[in-house]
Scaffold this motif. Structure first.
Motif: not given
Length: 139
Positions: A28-30, A54-55, A91-92, A117-120
């Motif tokens: 999961t990611a937030s 992208y971090f 995919t990043i 991060s917001n960008a990712a």
């Protein structure tokens, strides 16, 4: 004349191709927002951030007593509680720069595998998605 073993061989290769083993994990990611002031991995060294922005901060499941610092992962969004939030096919590659539990900026959702991060997050889902189910693989 075909032997019994050679008659099932093409069928075996077909199934092997269709049902190959995955080398990725599910998690999961937030997201978390600036200021990004990671201290758990590299101190406040600004050169630790990839130019793509992208971090992520590692959740406890992948933290590995700090060994996660600097690891890079390929991630993609599978689904979200928010309908149609994922950008399917995107995919990043992200870099772990902090520990989620120690981050100054708090994640939107606690207990996730990664806090992006917001960008990712915006690269793989709509920016306002509260949490995502992700596919991730270390590279």
């Amino acid at each position: 004349m075909m032997s019994k073993a050679s008659s099932w061989l093409p069928l075996f290769f077909l199934f092997a191709h269709l049902f190959h083993a995955s080398h990725a994990d599910l998690g999961t990611a937030s997201q978390y927002s600036p200021p990004y002031t990671p201290t758990a991995c590299f101190g406040s060294d600004a050169t630790q951030f990839p130019s793509s922005n992208y971090f992520a901060a590692a959740g406890e499941g992948i933290w590995d007593n700090g060994a996660a610092c600097g690891r890079q992962y390929l991630i993609s969004c599978i689904n979200s509680v928010l309908p149609q939030a994922c950008k399917h096919g995107e995919t990043i590659q992200i870099k772990i720069v902090d520990r989620a539990r120690n981050s100054v900026s708090r994640p939107i959702r606690e207990g996730t595998t990664m806090v992006l991060s917001n960008a990712a997050l915006a690269a793989i889902a709509v920016p306002h998605a509260p949490s995502l189910n992700i596919d991730f693989r270390q590279v």
